[in-house]
Scaffold this motif. Structure first.
Motif, PDB file in Angstrom:
ATOM      1  N   LEU A  27      -8.096  25.681  52.770  1.00 50.10           N
ATOM      2  CA  LEU A  27      -6.719  25.224  52.669  1.00 50.10           C
ATOM      3  C   LEU A  27      -6.622  23.721  52.432  1.00 50.10           C
ATOM      4  N   GLY A  61      -6.597  20.517  50.582  1.00 47.02           N
ATOM      5  CA  GLY A  61      -6.403  20.218  49.170  1.00 47.02           C
ATOM      6  C   GLY A  61      -7.504  19.381  48.568  1.00 47.02           C
ATOM      7  N   LYS A  98      -0.046  20.514  46.627  1.00 42.40           N
ATOM      8  CA  LYS A  98       0.936  21.577  46.881  1.00 42.40           C
ATOM      9  C   LYS A  98       0.195  22.861  47.286  1.00 42.40           C
ATOM     10  N   ASP A  99       0.627  23.456  48.389  1.00 42.97           N
ATOM     11  CA  ASP A  99      -0.060  24.655  48.884  1.00 42.97           C
ATOM     12  C   ASP A  99      -0.055  25.786  47.861  1.00 42.97           C
ATOM     13  N   ILE A 103      -2.868  25.551  45.453  1.00 39.28           N
ATOM     14  CA  ILE A 103      -4.175  25.924  46.000  1.00 39.28           C
ATOM     15  C   ILE A 103      -4.354  27.434  45.894  1.00 39.28           C
ATOM     16  N   ASP A 104      -3.351  28.189  46.320  1.00 37.95           N
ATOM     17  CA  ASP A 104      -3.417  29.649  46.215  1.00 37.95           C
ATOM     18  C   ASP A 104      -3.561  30.092  44.760  1.00 37.95           C
TER      19      ASP A 104
END
Length: 234
Positions: A133, A135, A179-180, A183-184
């Motif tokens: 998680l 970054g 930005k999360d 990442i996904d």
């Protein structure tokens, strides 16, 4: 010099003062603590680092060779002004190199698999609960993924050019991982690209790779513009 610049005299064992000056200044360039176009002097940097001007000068000379700073005989140094056209050109070159690498990989016999691709599969095909998680770490893995694809293609000259391009665009590329949701998305997109390569589906691999880089390119452009605006007090 920008007031938030934070060069720290954190001395790392085994690293020369010039290497440390290089890395600390580069970190501030990449984090926009030292703004594009901003002018500064060796004396100021040396005072912040708590070292003489010599290691600072050597670090800056290395950054100049890499294209991150400019030397001015009368006014010291300047962080290279941000040039969106240059980054667009570098991204174009990156796409050409990676598409060529994917085509080469997909043309190989399945028996000619490489350890590099297997290592990538272990990372990017991991289940969601095992994904990283952080970054910054994902940004490093992202670079490693794309560099490994080109390296696995087996042309060392192509791989070297790609590494050079990667270094030049790192200053904006890693912003994609602030930005999360990106990442996904990177895990999903890398997994799909790698799956197509391993299945020798050249058209699908090229399409997925082009879309992945295009999305990242658009995202970092938006973030870069916003960060520059905010850093300048806009």
């Amino acid at each position: 010099m920008h007031g938030s610049l934070s060069l720290r005299p954190a001395l790392a064992l085994g690293a020369s003062l010039a290497d440390q000056a290089y890395q600390l200044i580069k970190d501030d360039l990449f984090s926009f603590r030292l703004l594009p176009g901003e002018r500064f002097t060796e004396t100021d940097l040396a005072a912040r680092l708590g070292v003489s001007r010599t290691p600072v000068r050597l670090g800056l000379a290395r950054l100049e060779r890499e294209g991150f700073v400019l030397a001015s005989p009368r006014s010291g140094w300047q962080a290279r002004p941000f040039d969106f056209e240059r980054f667009e050109a570098l991204y174009d070159l990156r796409i050409v190199l990676e598409l060529a690498a994917v085509e080469r990989l997909c043309a190989r016999e399945r028996a000619d698999e490489t350890d590099l691709l297997m290592a990538l599969r272990d990372i990017w095909h991991a289940p969601p609960q095992q994904r990283l998680l952080d970054g910054r770490r994902v940004a490093e893995l992202d670079e490693a993924f794309h560099c490994a694809l080109v390296e696995a293609a087996g042309n060392p000259e192509m791989a070297q050019v790609h590494r050079d391009v990667t270094e030049k665009i790192r200053i904006v590329r890693r912003l994609d991982f602030t930005k999360d949701f990106r990442i996904d998305a990177t895990y999903e997109e890398h997994g799909a690209i790698l799956g197509a390569v391993l299945a020798r589906q050249a058209d699908d691999a090229a399409r997925l790779l082009r879309a992945h880089i295009g999305t990242s390119r658009a995202e970092v452009s938006k973030i870069t513009l916003r960060m520059l605006h905010e850093a300048r007090g806009g």
